[in-house]
Design a protein around this motif. Structure first.
Motif, PDB file in Angstrom:
ATOM      1  N   ALA A  23      53.674  50.160  94.418  1.00 21.30           N
ATOM      2  CA  ALA A  23      52.723  51.271  94.440  1.00 21.30           C
ATOM      3  C   ALA A  23      52.899  52.180  93.239  1.00 21.30           C
ATOM      4  CB  ALA A  23      52.881  52.060  95.734  1.00 21.30           C
ATOM      5  N   LEU A  24      54.129  52.512  92.898  1.00 21.77           N
ATOM      6  CA  LEU A  24      54.383  53.398  91.759  1.00 21.77           C
ATOM      7  C   LEU A  24      53.964  52.757  90.445  1.00 21.77           C
ATOM      8  CD1 LEU A  24      57.847  54.771  92.892  1.00 21.77           C
ATOM      9  CD2 LEU A  24      55.844  56.195  92.371  1.00 21.77           C
ATOM     10  N   SER A  25      54.128  51.437  90.345  1.00 23.53           N
ATOM     11  CA  SER A  25      53.769  50.747  89.102  1.00 23.53           C
ATOM     12  C   SER A  25      52.262  50.708  88.892  1.00 23.53           C
ATOM     13  CB  SER A  25      54.334  49.321  89.105  1.00 23.53           C
ATOM     14  OG  SER A  25      55.749  49.322  89.092  1.00 23.53           O
ATOM     15  N   PRO A  38      41.851  53.816  90.558  1.00 23.19           N
ATOM     16  CA  PRO A  38      40.917  54.959  90.558  1.00 23.19           C
ATOM     17  C   PRO A  38      41.375  56.032  91.543  1.00 23.19           C
ATOM     18  CG  PRO A  38      39.972  53.095  91.723  1.00 23.19           C
ATOM     19  CD  PRO A  38      41.221  52.588  91.077  1.00 23.19           C
ATOM     20  N   ARG A  39      40.879  57.245  91.354  1.00 28.19           N
ATOM     21  CA  ARG A  39      41.266  58.374  92.214  1.00 28.19           C
ATOM     22  C   ARG A  39      40.786  58.188  93.642  1.00 28.19           C
ATOM     23  NH1 ARG A  39      44.687  62.200  89.507  1.00 28.19           N
ATOM     24  NH2 ARG A  39      44.525  61.567  87.322  1.00 28.19           N
ATOM     25  N   THR A  40      39.908  57.225  93.867  1.00 26.99           N
ATOM     26  CA  THR A  40      39.377  56.959  95.205  1.00 26.99           C
ATOM     27  C   THR A  40      40.210  55.937  95.973  1.00 26.99           C
ATOM     28  OG1 THR A  40      37.918  55.324  94.179  1.00 26.99           O
ATOM     29  CG2 THR A  40      37.003  57.517  94.594  1.00 26.99           C
ATOM     30  N   ALA A  41      41.290  55.466  95.372  1.00 29.37           N
ATOM     31  CA  ALA A  41      42.072  54.393  95.985  1.00 29.37           C
ATOM     32  C   ALA A  41      42.896  54.895  97.170  1.00 29.37           C
ATOM     33  CB  ALA A  41      42.997  53.762  94.947  1.00 29.37           C
ATOM     34  N   HIS A  42      43.156  53.971  98.091  1.00 29.61           N
ATOM     35  CA  HIS A  42      44.061  54.236  99.213  1.00 29.61           C
ATOM     36  C   HIS A  42      45.141  53.167  99.225  1.00 29.61           C
ATOM     37  CE1 HIS A  42      45.611  55.413 103.105  1.00 29.61           C
ATOM     38  NE2 HIS A  42      45.547  54.142 103.477  1.00 29.61           N
ATOM     39  N   LEU A  43      46.375  53.577  99.547  1.00 35.55           N
ATOM     40  CA  LEU A  43      47.503  52.652  99.592  1.00 35.55           C
ATOM     41  C   LEU A  43      48.113  52.665 100.979  1.00 35.55           C
ATOM     42  CD1 LEU A  43      47.621  54.418  96.707  1.00 35.55           C
ATOM     43  CD2 LEU A  43      49.363  52.704  96.209  1.00 35.55           C
ATOM     44  N   ASP A  44      48.353  51.469 101.533  1.00 34.74           N
ATOM     45  CA  ASP A  44      49.095  51.308 102.780  1.00 34.74           C
ATOM     46  C   ASP A  44      50.402  50.596 102.465  1.00 34.74           C
ATOM     47  OD1 ASP A  44      47.482  52.278 105.118  1.00 34.74           O
ATOM     48  OD2 ASP A  44      45.996  50.951 104.211  1.00 34.74           O
ATOM     49  N   LEU A  45      51.516  51.230 102.799  1.00 36.51           N
ATOM     50  CA  LEU A  45      52.838  50.679 102.529  1.00 36.51           C
ATOM     51  C   LEU A  45      53.484  50.279 103.852  1.00 36.51           C
ATOM     52  CD1 LEU A  45      52.144  52.379  99.965  1.00 36.51           C
ATOM     53  CD2 LEU A  45      54.585  52.781  99.714  1.00 36.51           C
ATOM     54  N   GLU A  94      58.575  59.655  96.461  1.00 37.75           N
ATOM     55  CA  GLU A  94      58.374  59.239  95.076  1.00 37.75           C
ATOM     56  C   GLU A  94      56.895  59.261  94.699  1.00 37.75           C
ATOM     57  OE1 GLU A  94      60.759  58.206  92.758  1.00 37.75           O
ATOM     58  OE2 GLU A  94      62.303  58.867  94.165  1.00 37.75           O
ATOM     59  N   LEU A  95      56.037  58.900  95.639  1.00 36.45           N
ATOM     60  CA  LEU A  95      54.607  58.780  95.353  1.00 36.45           C
ATOM     61  C   LEU A  95      53.874  60.117  95.312  1.00 36.45           C
ATOM     62  CD1 LEU A  95      53.633  55.684  97.535  1.00 36.45           C
ATOM     63  CD2 LEU A  95      53.337  55.863  95.059  1.00 36.45           C
ATOM     64  N   GLN A  96      54.252  61.025  96.184  1.00 34.77           N
ATOM     65  CA  GLN A  96      53.472  62.248  96.372  1.00 34.77           C
ATOM     66  C   GLN A  96      53.136  62.979  95.074  1.00 34.77           C
ATOM     67  OE1 GLN A  96      51.868  63.357  98.832  1.00 34.77           O
ATOM     68  NE2 GLN A  96      52.708  62.420 100.674  1.00 34.77           N
ATOM     69  N   PRO A  97      54.086  63.164  94.152  1.00 35.70           N
ATOM     70  CA  PRO A  97      53.734  63.921  92.933  1.00 35.70           C
ATOM     71  C   PRO A  97      52.726  63.218  92.034  1.00 35.70           C
ATOM     72  CG  PRO A  97      56.125  63.798  93.243  1.00 35.70           C
ATOM     73  CD  PRO A  97      55.513  62.806  94.167  1.00 35.70           C
ATOM     74  N   HIS A  98      52.475  61.920  92.275  1.00 38.23           N
ATOM     75  CA  HIS A  98      51.648  61.137  91.356  1.00 38.23           C
ATOM     76  C   HIS A  98      50.328  60.681  91.980  1.00 38.23           C
ATOM     77  CE1 HIS A  98      55.288  61.027  88.937  1.00 38.23           C
ATOM     78  NE2 HIS A  98      55.935  60.513  89.963  1.00 38.23           N
ATOM     79  N   THR A 140      45.237  58.466  98.242  1.00 38.35           N
ATOM     80  CA  THR A 140      45.913  58.666  99.523  1.00 38.35           C
ATOM     81  C   THR A 140      46.863  57.510  99.793  1.00 38.35           C
ATOM     82  OG1 THR A 140      44.048  57.632 100.683  1.00 38.35           O
ATOM     83  CG2 THR A 140      44.057  60.045 100.518  1.00 38.35           C
ATOM     84  N   ALA A 141      47.907  57.793 100.571  1.00 40.96           N
ATOM     85  CA  ALA A 141      48.897  56.769 100.909  1.00 40.96           C
ATOM     86  C   ALA A 141      49.358  56.979 102.348  1.00 40.96           C
ATOM     87  CB  ALA A 141      50.090  56.822  99.958  1.00 40.96           C
ATOM     88  N   THR A 142      49.514  55.876 103.067  1.00 42.53           N
ATOM     89  CA  THR A 142      49.999  55.889 104.440  1.00 42.53           C
ATOM     90  C   THR A 142      51.119  54.880 104.564  1.00 42.53           C
ATOM     91  OG1 THR A 142      47.746  56.385 105.224  1.00 42.53           O
ATOM     92  CG2 THR A 142      49.337  55.650 106.865  1.00 42.53           C
ATOM     93  N   VAL A 143      52.170  55.243 105.286  1.00 41.81           N
ATOM     94  CA  VAL A 143      53.282  54.312 105.499  1.00 41.81           C
ATOM     95  C   VAL A 143      53.262  53.808 106.934  1.00 41.81           C
ATOM     96  CG1 VAL A 143      54.693  55.361 103.696  1.00 41.81           C
ATOM     97  CG2 VAL A 143      54.916  56.175 106.057  1.00 41.81           C
ATOM     98  N   HIS A 144      53.737  52.577 107.099  1.00 40.76           N
ATOM     99  CA  HIS A 144      53.714  51.909 108.399  1.00 40.76           C
ATOM    100  C   HIS A 144      55.085  51.267 108.623  1.00 40.76           C
ATOM    101  CE1 HIS A 144      49.249  52.191 108.319  1.00 40.76           C
ATOM    102  NE2 HIS A 144      49.424  52.001 107.022  1.00 40.76           N
TER     103      HIS A 144
END
Length: 266
Positions: free
Chosen positions: A47-49, A55-62, A76-80, A85-89
């Motif tokens: 995710a960080l890489s 795009p700013r519209t992207a969503h990440l599920d980890l 690690e992700l929040q400042p960037h 948006t990002a959600t962890v599972h």
């Protein structure tokens, strides 16, 4: 017991080479609000890489079974995120179930973790949640245990002198190679249209970085050693002997398998 040290994992595990990032992002071309589903996410190296190229519209599920690792990933992700948006599972990959029935992942990644997983069940899950034209990317680059350089061979020998010949893995026991190739796993799934990319890379390590990396692994984590400080002292001396001006080089190949449903290439 937590298998991996999330602090050392986040700091010392390498991210993705730039060419790998470009390859992955190409799979999202034309998707206005892409969803990335990262399996075995750890502390968020994938995710960080890729984040700066999304795009700013992207969503990440980890997705990862280790909640502590995912907590570190979010930190690690929040400042960037910059609007993304990002959600962890905190579940195993095969147990991932989106909250919304309409959920569709546009890119599903698994880096350096597929060998830990129930692969047919994971790919069946991917078939349920992937968008019609989604890509599954299974990738990795080995480890310092497998890298065939003089300094890595010497380091492996030192680890074996402390822990025995076989490679430790998991909470207990030895590492065993996957029963079949990842290509065969993918070929037996919905994602049977497979292309392989082999991307050379060069990394520069310092002795402290190698020691930090080893602390993050299952084959050389501190609790395996009767005298871990003594091992690290020996390892530091070994690495300094093999370094050139304090630097150790790793020349390797990052392998990326891109798999799609037949007839659904972008």
């Amino acid at each position: 017991m937590t298998l991996f040290d999330s602090v050392h994992y986040a700091r010392y595990r390498p991210g993705l080479p730039d060419e790998v990032v470009r390859l992955l992002v190409q799979e999202l071309a034309g998707v206005q609000a892409p969803t990335l589903l990262d399996l075995g996410a750890g502390t968020g190296q994938v995710a960080l890489s890729v984040l700066p190229a999304l795009p700013r519209t992207a969503h990440l599920d980890l997705v990862d079974q280790d909640q502590g690792m995912l907590g570190t990933a979010l930190d690690e992700l929040q400042p960037h995120l910059g609007g993304r948006t990002a959600t962890v599972h905190p579940v195993s990959a095969e147990e991932f179930a989106p909250a919304q029935p309409s959920y569709r992942a546009d890119l599903i990644t698994c880096c350096r973790a597929f060998h830990w997983m129930a692969r047919p069940a994971v790919l069946a899950m991917a078939g349920r949640v992937a968008a019609p034209q989604a890509t599954v990317a299974v990738m990795g680059d080995g480890s310092l245990w497998t890298h065939p350089a003089e300094w890595t061979a010497a380091l492996k020998g030192l680890i074996q002198s402390h822990l025995g010949e076989y490679r430790r893995a998991g909470a207990a026991g030895a590492y065993s190679e996957p029963g079949r190739r990842y290509e065969d796993d993918l070929a037996g799934s919905a994602f049977s249209d497979i292309t392989e990319h082999r991307i050379p890379f060069t990394r520069a390590w310092t002795p402290p970085c190698v020691l930090g990396y080893l602390r993050s692994t299952s084959f050389a984590r501190p609790d395996l050693f009767a005298d871990h400080p003594g091992f690290e002292e020996q390892a530091r001396a070994l690495l300094l002997r093999h370094s050139q001006d304090g630097v150790l080089h790793e020349d390797g190949v990052f392998t990326v398998l891109l798999a799609r449903r037949p007839g659904e290439s972008r």
